[in-house]
Scaffold this active site. Structure first.
Site, PDB file in Angstrom:
ATOM      1  N   TYR A 135       0.642  -1.122   0.241  1.00 46.44           N
ATOM      2  CA  TYR A 135      -0.061  -0.127   0.309  1.00 46.44           C
ATOM      3  C   TYR A 135       0.929   1.146  -0.001  1.00 46.44           C
ATOM      4  O   TYR A 135       0.318   2.295  -0.533  1.00 46.44           O
ATOM      5  CB  TYR A 135      -1.226  -0.222   1.271  1.00 46.44           C
ATOM      6  CG  TYR A 135      -2.469  -0.565   0.673  1.00 46.44           C
ATOM      7  CD1 TYR A 135      -1.846  -2.036   1.140  1.00 46.44           C
ATOM      8  CD2 TYR A 135      -3.300  -0.156   0.737  1.00 46.44           C
ATOM      9  CE1 TYR A 135      -2.764  -2.655   1.282  1.00 46.44           C
ATOM     10  CE2 TYR A 135      -4.374  -1.084   0.735  1.00 46.44           C
ATOM     11  CZ  TYR A 135      -4.285  -2.137   0.463  1.00 46.44           C
ATOM     12  OH  TYR A 135      -5.875  -3.490   0.432  1.00 46.44           O
ATOM     13  N   LYS A 187       3.298 -14.702   5.038  1.00 45.00           N
ATOM     14  CA  LYS A 187       3.695 -15.902   4.661  1.00 45.00           C
ATOM     15  C   LYS A 187       4.838 -15.951   4.302  1.00 45.00           C
ATOM     16  O   LYS A 187       6.164 -15.130   3.193  1.00 45.00           O
ATOM     17  CB  LYS A 187       3.552 -15.153   2.899  1.00 45.00           C
ATOM     18  CG  LYS A 187       3.148 -15.933   1.644  1.00 45.00           C
ATOM     19  CD  LYS A 187       2.084 -17.764   1.905  1.00 45.00           C
ATOM     20  CE  LYS A 187       2.914 -18.017   0.907  1.00 45.00           C
ATOM     21  NZ  LYS A 187       1.517 -19.954   1.314  1.00 45.00           N
ATOM     22  N   ASP A 219      -2.277 -18.296   3.426  1.00 46.18           N
ATOM     23  CA  ASP A 219      -3.235 -19.170   2.624  1.00 46.18           C
ATOM     24  C   ASP A 219      -3.806 -19.526   3.517  1.00 46.18           C
ATOM     25  O   ASP A 219      -5.488 -20.172   3.797  1.00 46.18           O
ATOM     26  CB  ASP A 219      -2.334 -19.841   1.733  1.00 46.18           C
ATOM     27  CG  ASP A 219      -1.455 -20.542   2.370  1.00 46.18           C
ATOM     28  OD1 ASP A 219      -0.274 -21.018   3.298  1.00 46.18           O
ATOM     29  OD2 ASP A 219      -0.597 -20.715   1.169  1.00 46.18           O
ATOM     30  N   ASP A 243      -6.275  -6.845   4.422  1.00 52.63           N
ATOM     31  CA  ASP A 243      -7.086  -6.431   4.233  1.00 52.63           C
ATOM     32  C   ASP A 243      -7.863  -7.219   3.705  1.00 52.63           C
ATOM     33  O   ASP A 243      -9.117  -7.403   3.917  1.00 52.63           O
ATOM     34  CB  ASP A 243      -6.426  -5.577   2.938  1.00 52.63           C
ATOM     35  CG  ASP A 243      -7.890  -5.572   1.324  1.00 52.63           C
ATOM     36  OD1 ASP A 243      -9.296  -4.934   1.936  1.00 52.63           O
ATOM     37  OD2 ASP A 243      -7.803  -5.170   0.586  1.00 52.63           O
ATOM     38  N   ASP A 247     -12.516  -9.431   4.827  1.00 49.24           N
ATOM     39  CA  ASP A 247     -13.456  -9.184   4.189  1.00 49.24           C
ATOM     40  C   ASP A 247     -14.236 -11.312   4.188  1.00 49.24           C
ATOM     41  O   ASP A 247     -15.787 -10.982   4.585  1.00 49.24           O
ATOM     42  CB  ASP A 247     -13.553  -9.123   2.730  1.00 49.24           C
ATOM     43  CG  ASP A 247     -13.736  -7.712   2.133  1.00 49.24           C
ATOM     44  OD1 ASP A 247     -13.808  -7.075   3.221  1.00 49.24           O
ATOM     45  OD2 ASP A 247     -14.361  -7.236   0.610  1.00 49.24           O
TER      46      ASP A 247
HETATM   47  C1  IPM Z   1     -10.404  -1.128   3.119  1.00 49.26           C
HETATM   48  C2  IPM Z   1     -10.702  -0.923   1.321  1.00 49.26           C
HETATM   49  C3  IPM Z   1      -9.261  -0.452   1.201  1.00 49.26           C
HETATM   50  C4  IPM Z   1      -8.516  -0.994   1.200  1.00 49.26           C
HETATM   51  C5  IPM Z   1      -9.452   0.428  -0.535  1.00 49.26           C
HETATM   52  C6  IPM Z   1     -10.851   1.060  -0.647  1.00 49.26           C
HETATM   53  C7  IPM Z   1      -8.385   1.129  -0.645  1.00 49.26           C
HETATM   54  O1  IPM Z   1     -10.283  -2.704   1.333  1.00 49.26           O
HETATM   55  O2  IPM Z   1     -10.637  -0.621   3.744  1.00 49.26           O
HETATM   56  O3  IPM Z   1     -10.498  -2.106   3.657  1.00 49.26           O
HETATM   57  O4  IPM Z   1      -8.012  -1.644   0.683  1.00 49.26           O
HETATM   58  O5  IPM Z   1      -7.434  -1.036   2.952  1.00 49.26           O
HETATM   59 MG    MG Z   2     -10.503  -4.291   1.879  1.00 48.07          MG
END
Ligand code: IPM
Ligand code: MG
Length: 350
Positions: A135, A187, A219, A243, A247
């Protein structure tokens, strides 16, 4: 008196932030907390109207606030990543918000897509490093657009950056006082640079003999999230892996409609947001579930030291979900964005 900056942003952002602020108003009056809000204009629409993105000065001016409450960003009319980089990522870097705190909590069994997993099985927190890794934007293109093109995105890890996030994660495991366990997710078997994480983790661990340590490759971690989520208490991981796994973590809780996060620099202005995006297809319809944004209010209150008020918001959410008065977390749950906000308000007053 807390001084809060409010960023409604794009898509469903303004709708969910409106409900979050309604809840904040209520819980603040119950607990005699006073605050002042300043709404900030930056969004994709603002860019399309004025050509303006946040500058470094705009970002530094956020230091005058105690906290920032953020809705969502992203608009299909914009080049991908432009507003995300200029706002979310530049805020993380420019304000040095080095902790991305992402609790993974299952409030009610019926929300979990995993078979036979109960609230006591899914209760952990991901501490995601938030200022380094791929990032950082190191890299670029060579011979762009030709058959010989080279594209480089480098993963950057500094000893200072790695050590401070690992230390924060150990402190979190201690403060939670649950399993008192910290898992490093990396990793290091494929990425030699991540040996820095392993060495730093082992060194800092010596200062926390009361915390059990564990390591997992990223993984395999996705597998354990699904198979044995009850193994986890606190996870510390790199920016990119954090990140991705959060999710998946959000889905264990029932979906992005409930997952909240904090972008934190302890003792300095910090930013709180739902993990979900701007969901353009639901924008303006008053159907998005605001619980993630309301959960971000709870995290912001806890960051400000208002633990009782934060816990009241979380408990109100829990009761509404467990009793199935809010039956699901998706946009088709049969309740409007406004109704869900009103229900949290009523539950707080009850
Ligand atoms: C998050 C989002 C961001 C990230 C994006 C929008 C840049 O996915 O906050 O998880 O990758 O950090
Ligand atoms: Mg994200």
């Amino acid at each position: 008196m807390y001084n809060l900056a409010i960023f409604p942003g794009d898509g469903i952002g303004p709708e969910v932030v409106r409900e979050g602020l309604k809840v904040l108003d209520t819980v603040a009056s119950i607990n005699s907390i006073t605050f002042k809000t300043t709404s900030l204009p930056w969004s994709s629409q603002y860019y399309l109207d004025t050509g303006k993105l946040m500058t470094e000065d705009d970002i530094q001016s956020l230091r005058q606030y105690d906290a920032i409450y953020f809705g969502a960003l992203g608009d299909p009319r914009m080049p991908p990543g432009l507003v995300e980089r200029s706002m979310i990522l530049n805020m993380r870097f420019g304000l040095d918000l080095y902790v991305n705190l992402r609790p993974i909590v299952l409030y009610s069994e019926h929300l979990c897509p995993l078979k036979d997993k109960k609230p006591e099985d899914i209760d952990f927190v991901v501490v995601r490093e938030n200022t380094e890794d791929a990032y950082a934007g190191m890299g670029g293109f060579f011979k762009k657009g030709t058959p010989d093109e080279v594209a480089i995105s480098e993963m950057i890890f500094t000893r200072k950056g790695v050590e401070r996030i690992i230390r924060y994660a150990f402190d979190t495991a201690r403060a939670r006082n649950k399993k008192r366990k910290l898992t490093l997710v990396d990793k290091a078997n494929a990425l030699p640079a991540q040996d820095l994480w392993r060495r730093t983790f082992a060194e800092v661990a010596k200062e926390y003999p009361d915390i059990t340590t564990d390591m997992a490759f990223v993984d395999a971690t996705t597998m354990w999230f699904v198979k044995n989520p009850e193994w986890f208490d606190v996870i510390v991981t790199t920016n990119l892996f954090g990140d991705i796994i959060t999710d998946l973590g959000a889905m264990l809780q029932g979906g992005l409609g409930i997952a909240a996060s904090g972008n934190i620099h302890p003792g300095q202005v910090s930013m709180f947001e739902p993990i979900h995006g701007s969901a353009p297809k639901y924008a303006g319809q008053n159907v998005a579930n605001p619980l993630a944004a309301i959960g971000a209010v709870a995290m912001m209150l806890e960051f400000l030291g208002e633990n009782q008020a934060g816990a009241q918001v979380t408990e109100a959410i829990r009761r509404l979900l467990v009793s199935r008065r809010i039956p699901s977390l998706d946009a088709a749950c049969g309740l409007t964005t406004t109704e869900i906000g009103d229900m949290v308000v009523a539950e707080l007053r009850a």
